[in-house]
Enzyme design. Structure first.
Site, PDB file in Angstrom:
ATOM      1  N   HIS A  56      82.111-163.655  98.909  1.00 14.17           N
ATOM      2  CA  HIS A  56      80.823-163.385  99.558  1.00 14.17           C
ATOM      3  C   HIS A  56      80.554-164.463 100.600  1.00 14.17           C
ATOM      4  CE1 HIS A  56      78.957-166.556  97.211  1.00 14.17           C
ATOM      5  NE2 HIS A  56      79.348-165.987  96.093  1.00 14.17           N
ATOM      6  N   CYS A  90      71.116-172.718  80.742  1.00 17.04           N
ATOM      7  CA  CYS A  90      71.799-173.372  81.850  1.00 17.04           C
ATOM      8  C   CYS A  90      71.044-172.969  83.118  1.00 17.04           C
ATOM      9  CB  CYS A  90      73.246-172.900  81.940  1.00 17.04           C
ATOM     10  SG  CYS A  90      73.965-173.272  83.551  1.00 17.04           S
ATOM     11  N   CYS A 108      79.632-172.061  83.854  1.00 22.25           N
ATOM     12  CA  CYS A 108      80.081-173.357  84.381  1.00 22.25           C
ATOM     13  C   CYS A 108      81.481-173.695  83.878  1.00 22.25           C
ATOM     14  CB  CYS A 108      79.161-174.495  83.952  1.00 22.25           C
ATOM     15  SG  CYS A 108      77.509-174.419  84.627  1.00 22.25           S
ATOM     16  N   CYS A 150      78.651-173.516  78.451  1.00 22.50           N
ATOM     17  CA  CYS A 150      78.215-172.465  79.371  1.00 22.50           C
ATOM     18  C   CYS A 150      79.463-171.813  79.962  1.00 22.50           C
ATOM     19  CB  CYS A 150      77.326-173.028  80.478  1.00 22.50           C
ATOM     20  SG  CYS A 150      77.006-171.800  81.766  1.00 22.50           S
ATOM     21  N   HIS A 153      73.040-170.783  85.706  1.00 25.86           N
ATOM     22  CA  HIS A 153      73.385-169.385  85.422  1.00 25.86           C
ATOM     23  C   HIS A 153      72.296-168.625  84.676  1.00 25.86           C
ATOM     24  CE1 HIS A 153      77.264-171.299  86.315  1.00 25.86           C
ATOM     25  NE2 HIS A 153      77.469-170.167  86.947  1.00 25.86           N
TER      26      HIS A 153
HETATM   27  N1  MSP Z   1      86.645-172.367  90.648  1.00 21.85           N
HETATM   28  C1  MSP Z   1      85.612-173.302  90.850  1.00 21.85           C
HETATM   29  C2  MSP Z   1      86.033-174.392  91.810  1.00 21.85           C
HETATM   30  C3  MSP Z   1      87.262-175.154  91.416  1.00 21.85           C
HETATM   31  S1  MSP Z   1      87.719-176.314  92.624  1.00 21.85           S
HETATM   32  C4  MSP Z   1      88.908-177.224  91.927  1.00 21.85           C
HETATM   33  C5  MSP Z   1      84.378-172.597  91.419  1.00 21.85           C
HETATM   34  N2  MSP Z   1      84.578-171.419  92.034  1.00 21.85           N
HETATM   35  S2  MSP Z   1      83.446-170.513  92.702  1.00 21.85           S
HETATM   36  O1  MSP Z   1      84.081-169.268  93.050  1.00 21.85           O
HETATM   37  O2  MSP Z   1      82.301-170.439  91.878  1.00 21.85           O
HETATM   38  O3  MSP Z   1      83.088-171.206  94.059  1.00 21.85           O
HETATM   39  C6  MSP Z   1      82.055-172.152  94.169  1.00 21.85           C
HETATM   40  C7  MSP Z   1      81.970-172.559  95.618  1.00 21.85           C
HETATM   41  O4  MSP Z   1      81.740-171.406  96.462  1.00 21.85           O
HETATM   42  C8  MSP Z   1      80.821-173.494  95.971  1.00 21.85           C
HETATM   43  O5  MSP Z   1      81.078-174.835  95.639  1.00 21.85           O
HETATM   44  C9  MSP Z   1      80.732-173.240  97.467  1.00 21.85           C
HETATM   45  O6  MSP Z   1      81.807-173.831  98.113  1.00 21.85           O
HETATM   46  C10 MSP Z   1      80.892-171.732  97.544  1.00 21.85           C
HETATM   47  N3  MSP Z   1      79.612-171.051  97.340  1.00 21.85           N
HETATM   48  C11 MSP Z   1      79.353-170.105  96.404  1.00 21.85           C
HETATM   49  N4  MSP Z   1      78.067-169.666  96.580  1.00 21.85           N
HETATM   50  C12 MSP Z   1      77.473-170.299  97.593  1.00 21.85           C
HETATM   51  C13 MSP Z   1      76.201-170.238  98.217  1.00 21.85           C
HETATM   52  N5  MSP Z   1      75.262-169.409  97.858  1.00 21.85           N
HETATM   53  N6  MSP Z   1      75.965-171.093  99.237  1.00 21.85           N
HETATM   54  C14 MSP Z   1      76.905-171.989  99.659  1.00 21.85           C
HETATM   55  N7  MSP Z   1      78.105-172.058  99.088  1.00 21.85           N
HETATM   56  C15 MSP Z   1      78.449-171.225  98.052  1.00 21.85           C
HETATM   57  O7  MSP Z   1      83.312-173.147  91.316  1.00 21.85           O
END
Ligand code: MSP
Length: 636
Positions: free
Chosen positions: A19, A144, A130, A127, A147
């Site tokens: 997304h 949490c 997380c 969680c 979430h």
């Molecule tokens: N798999 C773990 C990360 C492991 S890194 C060794 C993870 N994945 S995730 O799919 O949840 O991605 C999180 C990341 O996606 C955030 O840190 C950010 O980079 C991006 N974002 C997800 N939603 C977002 C927003 N609404 N706004 C900005 N960035 C966002 O966590």
């Protein structure tokens, strides 16, 4: 010294489709990677997918697929989403690849042999969102907060990493390297996690009786590796730790980019893991805020998703890249809505940049038959332009290399706006009328050279349109050093300009119907009073002061960079006798945002902050907005 640069995004979980939150981080990484390539660096850009753990196993089960098939499917969607928007990654790592699994097991064995992993029992609040145990402090109203779900209490025997052993080392490392985690607010957040209670040791395994979808521990086959211990290692496994030349070249010159949601694993788990494995700490952790849609966080669990593909097909890839990079003040949350995209396209891209190029090309066509003229004797303000460009390009590069792209782009746009002013002031049409071809040649040459240098600097942002502009000027595609751009002397006299269409068509906003009922006027004495619609003309917004500095030569004025919620701009405020720059930086103020720009002490001021004083003898007191009022909120 060889100029090397290595940038990473988080590896995204394959339980959700890509997304715009993911797209933002990936576009930001892509931008800084391309910027470094443009500046002559050997740059490496890593992204990928995180494919193990509870979350993925559960999602696969729900989709009636094996975890591997499921991971293949969603990982493929991330890859094709990035291909769709021309993400130029150097490598895409998947944690289910053998090259990654091997490094995870090697590192686990190394840390185990060192005595930093032990077997113990643990009960805690887990969680699944997380993928980690939460501390008491992190649980709000039994849930949490990230979430909005109650964690599960889980008690079992597991392996633990002695994270607590490295607490003091990490504290010291952060204090000695103040930029290690940036911006400062996130460094402070990590410091406060470290300064409070003793750090708990990290549970790094899951029994296969509960979860099989993970990398087996090399020293006990009854357990798989905890997904964070596995995932973080991607940053070194992808570049071939420990022997590959890529690892030797790029580590530790690494810039990690993440959002604030995964600060703890990156700010605490990862550096202590690296220390335990005798690997140098990463260079910087760069943390951005969230994109919020209608004040709520955008994520799959909240059903609040816009796909990058839809956005790009509607507005154009370059336009969306510009919007993301300009709109978000690094470290802070930003609002996402389509009106804001349209504003950026209409004001910055169409009005400022598009218009400049259009009028310059038209004049070159009219006065020089579209051939690049040789500059005349009269320099037509060339020295000021050279100084203006150098200042803008230096700031652009400096800020963007620190990921503060909104300020960097604003600095470049100040120069672009000054070029439009240059046209208005030198009045080429007048010079043509007076047959002053000498000065006219200089003006047009100066403009074309400036457009070329700006287009090269913007080529990591406007990845399609910048090359078109450069090609239409017959210029070199990139400059390997910034000095050649700064010379504003890169084009060939006599070359024919190629026609450019309208680069950034203007867009209309879809207006919501005004629904308010007309109010019946009461018979009162209304003299001296204003209508509500008069008040409505004044657009007062809550804005955040991002930077503050004194104005040279004035003891009354401060020059502030403020985030108004829809743009980043500069204002001049007469408050220096009461407030030092550090008193106001980081505070929320009230900004009159639709004042006509004014030049005060040589600086353009685009708006005014609200301050109050009882009488003209008193010093002004700034009206600060409460921390809880969102940036961009409108008064009324
Ligand atoms: N798999 C773990 C990360 C492991 S890194 C060794 C993870 N994945 S995730 O799919 O949840 O991605 C999180 C990341 O996606 C955030 O840190 C950010 O980079 C991006 N974002 C997800 N939603 C977002 C927003 N609404 N706004 C900005 N960035 C966002 O966590």
């Amino acid at each position: 010294m060889e100029k090397v640069f290595y940038v990473t995004t988080p590896i995204y979980y394959v339980n959700a489709e890509p997304h715009i939150g993911h797209a933002y981080t990936t576009i930001l990484a892509d931008f800084v990677h391309r910027l470094h390539l443009t500046l002559g660096y050997d740059s490496f850009f890593l992204t990928g997918t995180d494919e193990h753990g509870d979350k993925i196993a559960t999602a696969a089960e729900a989709g009636k697929m094996t975890p591997q098939d499921y991971a293949d499917k969603i990982s493929g969607k991330f890859k094709s989403a990035w291909d769709d928007i021309n993400i130029n990654y150097s490598d895409f790592i998947r944690t289910t690849e053998p090259r990654h699994k091997k490094v995870v097991q090697d590192i686990l064995q190394k840390v185990y042999d060192k005595g930093d992993i032990y077997f113990g029992s643990y009960g805690g609040n887990y969680c699944v969102g997380c993928e980690r145990f939460l501390t008491e402090k992190e649980i709000v109203d039994g849930k949490c907060p990230e979430h909005n779900k109650e964690p599960q209490f889980i008690e079992e025997k597991n392996y633990f990493f002695k994270m607590s052993k490295y607490q003091d080392w990490l504290l010291d490392h952060i204090n000695k390297n103040p930029e290690f985690i940036r911006p400062e607010r996130y460094k402070n957040e990590v410091l406060s996690m470290l300064k409070g209670d003793a750090l708990e040791d990290l549970c790094i395994s899951r029994p296969v009786s509960r979860l099989t979808w993970g990398i087996p521990l090399p020293f006990d086959e009854n357990f798989v590796t905890y997904v964070w211990f596995d995932a973080l290692i991607n940053y070194v496994s992808a570049i071939g730790y420990p022997d590959d030349s890529k690892y030797k070249k790029y580590w530790p010159a690494v810039q990690h980019i993440i959002a604030k949601d995964i600060l703890k694993p990156h700010g605490i788990f990862w550096p202590t893991m690296l220390k335990a494995a005798d690997i140098d700490p990463y260079m910087n952790l760069n943390v951005h805020g969230y994109w919020n849609m209608d004040e709520a966080k955008m994520s799959k669990s909240l059903g609040n998703v816009v796909t990058p593909h839809d956005l790009v097909s509607k507005y154009g890839n370059d336009q969306i890249r510009y919007f993301f990079l300009k709109e978000m003040t690094f470290g802070l949350d930003a609002r996402f809505n389509e009106d804001l995209i349209i504003d950026r396209i209409n004001y910055d891209l169409a009005n400022d940049l598009g218009n400049l190029i259009n009028r310059t090309f038209n004049m070159a066509g009219k006065y020089f038959e579209s051939k690049i003229p040789e500059a005349g004797e009269d320099k037509a303000g060339r020295d000021e332009l050279l100084a203006g460009f150098k200042k803008a390009s230096d700031s652009y590069v400096d800020y963007c290399c620190k990921f503060q792209t909104s300020i960097g782009l604003e600095k470049l746009w100040e120069f672009i706006r000054s070029l439009n002013k240059y046209v208005d002031e030198t009045k080429p049409w007048q010079l043509a009328k007076e047959s002053n071809m000498d000065k006219l040649s200089s003006v047009i040459r100066n403009l074309l050279e400036s457009i070329y240098s700006v287009a090269v600097l913007l080529s990591p942002v406007l990845i399609n349109i910048s090359p078109e502009i450069i090609a239409s000027l017959n210029g070199e595609k990139s400059a390997t050093d910034i000095d050649s751009l700064n010379s504003l002397n890169n084009l060939k006299t006599g070359e024919t300009l190629k026609e450019l269409g309208i680069l950034f068509p203007k867009l209309e906003k879809v207006k919501a119907e005004a629904k308010s009922e007309p109010v019946k006027e009461k018979k009162t004495d209304t003299e001296g009073l204003i209508d509500i619609s008069d008040f409505g003309k004044v657009d007062i917004r809550v804005a955040l002061v991002v930077e503050a500095e004194k104005v040279d030569g004035s003891d009354k004025l401060l020059y502030l960079t403020v985030d108004s919620g829809s743009d980043t701009r500069q204002i001049v405020a007469g408050i220096a006798q009461v407030y030092a720059p550090e008193d106001i930086k980081g505070k929320k103020i009230l900004l009159v945002s639709n004042l006509k720009p004014a030049v005060i002490f040589g600086k353009e001021s685009r708006g005014m902050l609200l301050a109050a004083k009882k009488s003209s003898k008193d010093k002004p007191q700034v009206i600060f907005a409460d921390e809880t009022v969102p940036v961009g909120a409108r008064l009324g």
